[in-house]
Design a protein around this motif. Sequence first.
Motif, PDB file in Angstrom:
ATOM      1  N   ALA A  64       0.824  -1.204   0.000  1.00  0.00           N
ATOM      2  CA  ALA A  64       0.000   0.000   0.000  1.00  0.00           C
ATOM      3  C   ALA A  64       0.862   1.260   0.000  1.00  0.00           C
ATOM      4  O   ALA A  64       0.571   2.230  -0.708  1.00  0.00           O
ATOM      5  CB  ALA A  64      -0.921  -0.007   1.216  1.00  0.00           C
ATOM      6  N   VAL A  65       1.929   1.256   0.771  1.00  0.00           N
ATOM      7  CA  VAL A  65       2.806   2.432   0.853  1.00  0.00           C
ATOM      8  C   VAL A  65       3.541   2.656  -0.454  1.00  0.00           C
ATOM      9  O   VAL A  65       3.716   3.785  -0.907  1.00  0.00           O
ATOM     10  CB  VAL A  65       3.806   2.262   2.021  1.00  0.00           C
ATOM     11  N   SER A  66       3.971   1.566  -1.087  1.00  0.00           N
ATOM     12  CA  SER A  66       4.714   1.689  -2.335  1.00  0.00           C
ATOM     13  C   SER A  66       3.814   1.987  -3.522  1.00  0.00           C
ATOM     14  O   SER A  66       4.298   2.348  -4.602  1.00  0.00           O
ATOM     15  CB  SER A  66       5.496   0.401  -2.612  1.00  0.00           C
ATOM     16  N   GLY A  67       2.505   1.842  -3.324  1.00  0.00           N
ATOM     17  CA  GLY A  67       1.563   2.155  -4.393  1.00  0.00           C
ATOM     18  C   GLY A  67       1.572   1.170  -5.530  1.00  0.00           C
ATOM     19  O   GLY A  67       1.279   1.517  -6.673  1.00  0.00           O
ATOM     20  N   VAL A  68       1.918  -0.083  -5.254  1.00  0.00           N
ATOM     21  CA  VAL A  68       1.983  -1.073  -6.332  1.00  0.00           C
ATOM     22  C   VAL A  68       0.599  -1.679  -6.562  1.00  0.00           C
ATOM     23  O   VAL A  68       0.397  -2.867  -6.422  1.00  0.00           O
ATOM     24  CB  VAL A  68       3.031  -2.169  -6.015  1.00  0.00           C
ATOM     25  N   ALA A  69      -0.368  -0.837  -6.903  1.00  0.00           N
ATOM     26  CA  ALA A  69      -1.724  -1.334  -7.132  1.00  0.00           C
ATOM     27  C   ALA A  69      -1.753  -2.328  -8.288  1.00  0.00           C
ATOM     28  O   ALA A  69      -2.454  -3.330  -8.254  1.00  0.00           O
ATOM     29  CB  ALA A  69      -2.657  -0.156  -7.417  1.00  0.00           C
ATOM     30  N   ARG A  70      -0.938  -2.036  -9.328  1.00  0.00           N
ATOM     31  CA  ARG A  70      -0.907  -2.957 -10.465  1.00  0.00           C
ATOM     32  C   ARG A  70      -0.307  -4.292 -10.050  1.00  0.00           C
ATOM     33  O   ARG A  70      -0.711  -5.351 -10.540  1.00  0.00           O
ATOM     34  CB  ARG A  70      -0.097  -2.348 -11.598  1.00  0.00           C
ATOM     35  N   GLY A  71       0.656  -4.250  -9.141  1.00  0.00           N
ATOM     36  CA  GLY A  71       1.254  -5.485  -8.664  1.00  0.00           C
ATOM     37  C   GLY A  71       0.250  -6.351  -7.934  1.00  0.00           C
ATOM     38  O   GLY A  71       0.197  -7.563  -8.135  1.00  0.00           O
ATOM     39  N   ILE A  72      -0.574  -5.723  -7.073  1.00  0.00           N
ATOM     40  CA  ILE A  72      -1.603  -6.474  -6.357  1.00  0.00           C
ATOM     41  C   ILE A  72      -2.601  -7.063  -7.343  1.00  0.00           C
ATOM     42  O   ILE A  72      -3.032  -8.212  -7.217  1.00  0.00           O
ATOM     43  CB  ILE A  72      -2.313  -5.564  -5.338  1.00  0.00           C
ATOM     44  N   GLN A  73      -2.982  -6.260  -8.353  1.00  0.00           N
ATOM     45  CA  GLN A  73      -3.924  -6.769  -9.348  1.00  0.00           C
ATOM     46  C   GLN A  73      -3.310  -7.940 -10.116  1.00  0.00           C
ATOM     47  O   GLN A  73      -3.974  -8.949 -10.378  1.00  0.00           O
ATOM     48  CB  GLN A  73      -4.306  -5.648 -10.314  1.00  0.00           C
ATOM     49  N   TRP A  74      -2.045  -7.833 -10.446  1.00  0.00           N
ATOM     50  CA  TRP A  74      -1.370  -8.908 -11.161  1.00  0.00           C
ATOM     51  C   TRP A  74      -1.313 -10.161 -10.294  1.00  0.00           C
ATOM     52  O   TRP A  74      -1.584 -11.274 -10.776  1.00  0.00           O
ATOM     53  CB  TRP A  74       0.032  -8.447 -11.535  1.00  0.00           C
ATOM     54  N   LEU A  75      -0.959 -10.005  -9.010  1.00  0.00           N
ATOM     55  CA  LEU A  75      -0.916 -11.146  -8.104  1.00  0.00           C
ATOM     56  C   LEU A  75      -2.290 -11.812  -7.977  1.00  0.00           C
ATOM     57  O   LEU A  75      -2.407 -13.038  -7.924  1.00  0.00           O
ATOM     58  CB  LEU A  75      -0.428 -10.715  -6.723  1.00  0.00           C
ATOM     59  N   SER A  76      -3.352 -10.985  -7.923  1.00  0.00           N
ATOM     60  CA  SER A  76      -4.705 -11.535  -7.805  1.00  0.00           C
ATOM     61  C   SER A  76      -5.056 -12.364  -9.029  1.00  0.00           C
ATOM     62  O   SER A  76      -5.641 -13.447  -8.915  1.00  0.00           O
ATOM     63  CB  SER A  76      -5.714 -10.399  -7.620  1.00  0.00           C
ATOM     64  N   ASN A  77      -4.704 -11.863 -10.215  1.00  0.00           N
ATOM     65  CA  ASN A  77      -4.984 -12.620 -11.434  1.00  0.00           C
ATOM     66  C   ASN A  77      -4.187 -13.921 -11.475  1.00  0.00           C
ATOM     67  O   ASN A  77      -4.706 -14.974 -11.864  1.00  0.00           O
ATOM     68  CB  ASN A  77      -4.668 -11.765 -12.666  1.00  0.00           C
ATOM     69  N   VAL A  78      -2.920 -13.839 -11.058  1.00  0.00           N
ATOM     70  CA  VAL A  78      -2.102 -15.054 -10.996  1.00  0.00           C
ATOM     71  C   VAL A  78      -2.701 -16.045 -10.003  1.00  0.00           C
ATOM     72  O   VAL A  78      -2.731 -17.256 -10.241  1.00  0.00           O
ATOM     73  CB  VAL A  78      -0.656 -14.700 -10.602  1.00  0.00           C
ATOM     74  N   ASN A  79      -3.200 -15.531  -8.895  1.00  0.00           N
ATOM     75  CA  ASN A  79      -3.801 -16.390  -7.880  1.00  0.00           C
ATOM     76  C   ASN A  79      -4.997 -17.155  -8.422  1.00  0.00           C
ATOM     77  O   ASN A  79      -5.208 -18.326  -8.098  1.00  0.00           O
ATOM     78  CB  ASN A  79      -4.215 -15.546  -6.676  1.00  0.00           C
ATOM     79  N   MET A  80      -5.804 -16.470  -9.239  1.00  0.00           N
ATOM     80  CA  MET A  80      -6.960 -17.144  -9.818  1.00  0.00           C
ATOM     81  C   MET A  80      -6.515 -18.289 -10.731  1.00  0.00           C
ATOM     82  O   MET A  80      -7.095 -19.375 -10.721  1.00  0.00           O
ATOM     83  CB  MET A  80      -7.812 -16.147 -10.610  1.00  0.00           C
ATOM     84  N   VAL A  81      -5.467 -18.052 -11.501  1.00  0.00           N
ATOM     85  CA  VAL A  81      -4.951 -19.100 -12.383  1.00  0.00           C
ATOM     86  C   VAL A  81      -4.428 -20.269 -11.559  1.00  0.00           C
ATOM     87  O   VAL A  81      -4.678 -21.445 -11.867  1.00  0.00           O
ATOM     88  CB  VAL A  81      -3.854 -18.529 -13.293  1.00  0.00           C
ATOM     89  N   LEU A  82      -3.681 -19.967 -10.485  1.00  0.00           N
ATOM     90  CA  LEU A  82      -3.140 -21.030  -9.631  1.00  0.00           C
ATOM     91  C   LEU A  82      -4.266 -21.829  -8.970  1.00  0.00           C
ATOM     92  O   LEU A  82      -4.148 -23.051  -8.802  1.00  0.00           O
ATOM     93  CB  LEU A  82      -2.230 -20.424  -8.564  1.00  0.00           C
TER      94      LEU A  82
END
Length: 621
Positions: free
Chosen positions: A284-302
């Motif tokens: 949240a502090v680093s502002g990696v919103a795209r990173g969280i979204q990417w991780l969420s999409n990867v999580n769905m695939v996994l």
Amino acid sequence: MSPTAPPGHPDGGAAAPAVAPLPTDPHPAIAEPPLPAADARARLDRVVFTVAAVLALAFVAWGFVSPSGLGSASSSALVWIESNLGWLFVTLASAFVVFVLWLAASRYGRIPLGRDDEAPEFRTVSWVAMMFSAGMGIGLMFYGVAEPLAHYVTPPPRTVAGETPEAVQTAMATTLFHWTLHPWAIYAVVGLAIAYGTFRRGRRTLVSAAFEPLFGRRRTEGWAGRVVDVLAIFATLFGSAASLGLGALQIGSGVEILGWAGDVGNGVLVGIIAVLTAAFVASAVSGVARGIQWLSNVNMVLAVVLALFVFVAGPTVLILNLVPGAVGSYVADLAQMAARTEASGGPATAEWLRGWTVFYWAWWISWTPFVGLFLARISRGRTIRQFVTGVLLVPSGVSLVWFAVFGGAGIAAQRSGADVAGQATSEGQLFGVLEQYPLVTATTVLVVVLVAIFFVSGADAASIVMGSLSERGTLRPRRGTVVFWGVVMGAVAAVMLLVGGGEALTGLQNLTIIAALPFALVMVGLAVALAKDVRTDPMVLRRTYAAEAVEQAVVDGISRHGEDFALVVEAGGEGAPGVPSVRVTGNTVEDTAGHAPVGDTAGHAPAGDGAEPAARARPGG
């Protein structure tokens, strides 16, 4: 005599002059819905934030200083709720199913969640995919094996004998009852109220804003609205914390099986929560919103990969048989399951309900501000009927497949003598099933990674919702507000585990039920407010006027001229100023400007009560 003006009409029912003046404001039946409130960065609502923060921090302090004292108080409160209000959760859950189905099937179902000509914001495929992601999470990972297996070994009281063919059907039907139509109908109530108010009425994206039809704008933006928003924050806080607690339990079990730690107690669980909360704060502090979204999409695939692995390596034929069998059992037993209360089964049923049905209904209710806001955000431009159909069917289908795969694998392992149900904890049962297949270390690590990412991304999403509620509905709350609620949520999850003592899951369940009770009453108000709101929707009013005008014209035309007449729209006469009238000029339907034929006659409407009928007929040809 002048007719009474409909609600919201400029005349307001007052006596009209001989010649009706031209209206200065659009009639509510043709007024364009305002654009949604601009999503400018709102300032902090100090009252909502301060009250919610002080109460949450006081709870955390109490839990860390005296977990046994908090546990004793929560147990006493839970006993009172179960004895006096357990029926409320059971009744409300089924009532919400009936309510959303009624909305979808009624004339209100065609109302769009946006302007009349507004196309859906997302394509149907993308919309379905996003609802699929909403249907997945820590809960499905935790209960995928544990719930069907628990009901198979120990079915609900007064049903069937355990570990029998009949118990398989009862186990799957009970699991689907807890994870399909009822929870998603609960989410749909809040999602519809927020989406309709935001995209159709131009209100702020706040739970309190949906109460404007009941309270009026002044009270909604005053103390009454702030009370609702504080309750919404608390519901989100405890519901999300319960999910994080379940995630910590499952990660701890996986870590223990992998040999990365010894016996996992509450100290290790609190450490897991602290580490994952720190990971969320860093993101949240680093502002990696795209990173969280990417991780969420990867999580769905996994998650899909894990399910496919179990389907192929596990009892494939049994799983395929469970899908239609589970649906049939669910439909056959639905009425009995929905009516199950302490009165129908005594103390044994009451204890079972507390650990399963009442806990689930409370958990879903506490998640509604978060999931409801998400569903509202992705559904702009959909009609109410499309919204209800999609929200009820798509995630329910996902849950059906998920529990057929993992529940079927657990039941098959139990039948083969593996005694997966004999695992020390519920969270260890998924790992017990994976031990029956090859690549056990890899799949165990995969589960731990999946749950960890669900933890971080779930904390991120829930914290944004609480930040939005703290900052007057903005969709982009300040980073500091989001981090604050994320840290508090992790602390609440740790407290809920500590309160349970040796039975950490019990602490999560008990406190979730208590925290969800106030918001259950808020949801009743939301349903009433939404029902009142749609009655005065411009589309509904237009169909009302059209049906009444045409009906009067047809009656008048037949009575004067038989069947040889046609309808033309013109201004209302002196007997009914401001009310549209229809006359008959021939056998071709046209309006007074000579436009193309008009013939939509659906709906109902208030009639004019003047001496001169509002609908006039003249001879044809």
